[in-house]
Design a protein around this motif. Structure first.
Motif, PDB file in Angstrom:
ATOM      1  N   GLU A  10       0.843  -1.337   0.084  1.00 41.21           N
ATOM      2  CA  GLU A  10       0.089   0.176  -0.015  1.00 41.21           C
ATOM      3  C   GLU A  10       0.977   1.160  -0.121  1.00 41.21           C
ATOM      4  N   LYS A  11       2.130   1.102   0.526  1.00 41.61           N
ATOM      5  CA  LYS A  11       2.898   2.450   1.005  1.00 41.61           C
ATOM      6  C   LYS A  11       3.554   2.462  -0.588  1.00 41.61           C
ATOM      7  N   GLN A  12       3.856   1.365  -1.187  1.00 45.01           N
ATOM      8  CA  GLN A  12       4.475   1.640  -2.596  1.00 45.01           C
ATOM      9  C   GLN A  12       3.594   2.262  -3.519  1.00 45.01           C
ATOM     10  N   LYS A  13       2.381   1.729  -3.611  1.00 42.92           N
ATOM     11  CA  LYS A  13       1.270   2.187  -4.346  1.00 42.92           C
ATOM     12  C   LYS A  13       0.922   3.908  -4.301  1.00 42.92           C
ATOM     13  N   SER A  14       0.830   4.152  -2.799  1.00 43.56           N
ATOM     14  CA  SER A  14       0.736   5.626  -2.662  1.00 43.56           C
ATOM     15  C   SER A  14       1.786   6.423  -3.041  1.00 43.56           C
ATOM     16  N   ALA A  15       3.082   5.970  -2.769  1.00 42.61           N
ATOM     17  CA  ALA A  15       4.262   6.590  -3.360  1.00 42.61           C
ATOM     18  C   ALA A  15       4.260   6.650  -4.900  1.00 42.61           C
ATOM     19  N   GLU A  16       3.876   5.685  -5.603  1.00 42.32           N
ATOM     20  CA  GLU A  16       3.770   5.724  -7.106  1.00 42.32           C
ATOM     21  C   GLU A  16       2.759   6.679  -7.622  1.00 42.32           C
ATOM     22  N   ARG A  17       1.660   6.774  -6.792  1.00 46.87           N
ATOM     23  CA  ARG A  17       0.553   7.494  -7.178  1.00 46.87           C
ATOM     24  C   ARG A  17       1.049   9.108  -7.135  1.00 46.87           C
ATOM     25  N   TYR A  18       1.707   9.461  -5.828  1.00 43.13           N
ATOM     26  CA  TYR A  18       2.136  10.693  -5.624  1.00 43.13           C
ATOM     27  C   TYR A  18       3.258  11.114  -6.833  1.00 43.13           C
ATOM     28  N   ARG A  19       4.162  10.284  -7.106  1.00 44.08           N
ATOM     29  CA  ARG A  19       5.089  10.502  -8.183  1.00 44.08           C
ATOM     30  C   ARG A  19       4.418  10.880  -9.487  1.00 44.08           C
ATOM     31  N   LYS A  20       3.460  10.147  -9.870  1.00 45.57           N
ATOM     32  CA  LYS A  20       2.774  10.498 -11.210  1.00 45.57           C
ATOM     33  C   LYS A  20       2.152  11.749 -11.014  1.00 45.57           C
ATOM     34  N   LEU A  21       1.298  12.040  -9.865  1.00 48.78           N
ATOM     35  CA  LEU A  21       0.724  13.328  -9.741  1.00 48.78           C
ATOM     36  C   LEU A  21       1.732  14.466  -9.819  1.00 48.78           C
ATOM     37  N   HIS A  22       2.971  14.316  -9.310  1.00 44.42           N
ATOM     38  CA  HIS A  22       3.633  15.072  -8.971  1.00 44.42           C
ATOM     39  C   HIS A  22       4.450  15.371 -10.687  1.00 44.42           C
ATOM     40  N   GLU A  73       2.778  15.301 -13.296  1.00 50.98           N
ATOM     41  CA  GLU A  73       1.750  15.936 -13.942  1.00 50.98           C
ATOM     42  C   GLU A  73       1.567  17.363 -13.507  1.00 50.98           C
ATOM     43  N   GLY A  74       2.224  17.681 -12.325  1.00 52.06           N
ATOM     44  CA  GLY A  74       2.173  18.921 -11.933  1.00 52.06           C
ATOM     45  C   GLY A  74       0.929  19.472 -11.259  1.00 52.06           C
ATOM     46  N   LYS A  75       0.482  18.244 -10.338  1.00 51.47           N
ATOM     47  CA  LYS A  75      -0.933  18.614  -9.875  1.00 51.47           C
ATOM     48  C   LYS A  75      -0.816  18.571  -8.304  1.00 51.47           C
ATOM     49  N   THR A  76       0.503  18.190  -7.918  1.00 50.93           N
ATOM     50  CA  THR A  76       0.606  18.459  -6.375  1.00 50.93           C
ATOM     51  C   THR A  76       0.966  19.832  -6.079  1.00 50.93           C
ATOM     52  N   GLU A  77       0.855  20.153  -4.671  1.00 50.25           N
ATOM     53  CA  GLU A  77       1.232  21.609  -4.120  1.00 50.25           C
ATOM     54  C   GLU A  77       2.910  21.566  -4.358  1.00 50.25           C
TER      55      GLU A  77
END
Length: 132
Positions: free
Chosen positions: A91-103, A105-109
């Motif tokens: 679960e931790k790896q999946k959330s890190a991968e999602r964050y990296r993907k959003l990052h 794309e420029g969608k994170t703060e």
């Protein structure tokens, strides 16, 4: 003499074993009626007959986990179940991968702040290049 290795082995006689088993069954059957009346007495006496210090001091071992079986009617299916260590890691790896993907794309703060900083640095470099 050397030791006990040369001695013959003694085996129990099968007839004797059968006789002892019959006697034990007879005692249990005849003791069944008496057992009901003296059951409460035996419980209280067995609690008093603890070995060693156990009888003197009431000790609760916090490390001992007693196995409690639950009935099907008691089990709560809707309750959230605890994840195992492996599942937590996945679960931790999946959330890190999602964050990296959003990052990317420029969608994170943090990504927005980084892009703003980069834009400012680019402007400063362009101005510095024009002055030269």
């Amino acid at each position: 003499k050397k030791g006990h290795k040369g001695r013959g082995k003694q085996f129990s006689n099968p007839e004797e074993i059968d006789r002892q088993m019959r006697l034990q069954r007879e005692k249990e059957e005849s003791g069944g009626a008496e057992k009901e009346s003296s059951e409460s007495e035996e419980e209280s006496s067995s609690e008093d007959k603890r070995s060693g210090v156990e009888g003197l001091i009431e000790i609760e071992n916090p490390n001992r986990v007693s196995q409690k079986s639950k009935k099907v009617t008691e089990v709560d299916v809707s309750a959230p179940r605890e994840l195992s260590r492996r599942e937590e890691e996945i679960e931790k790896q999946k959330s890190a991968e999602r964050y990296r993907k959003l990052h990317l794309e420029g969608k994170t703060e943090q990504a927005r702040a980084d892009l703003a900083r980069l834009a400012i640095i680019k402007k400063q470099r362009e101005e510095a290049a024009r002055k030269r």
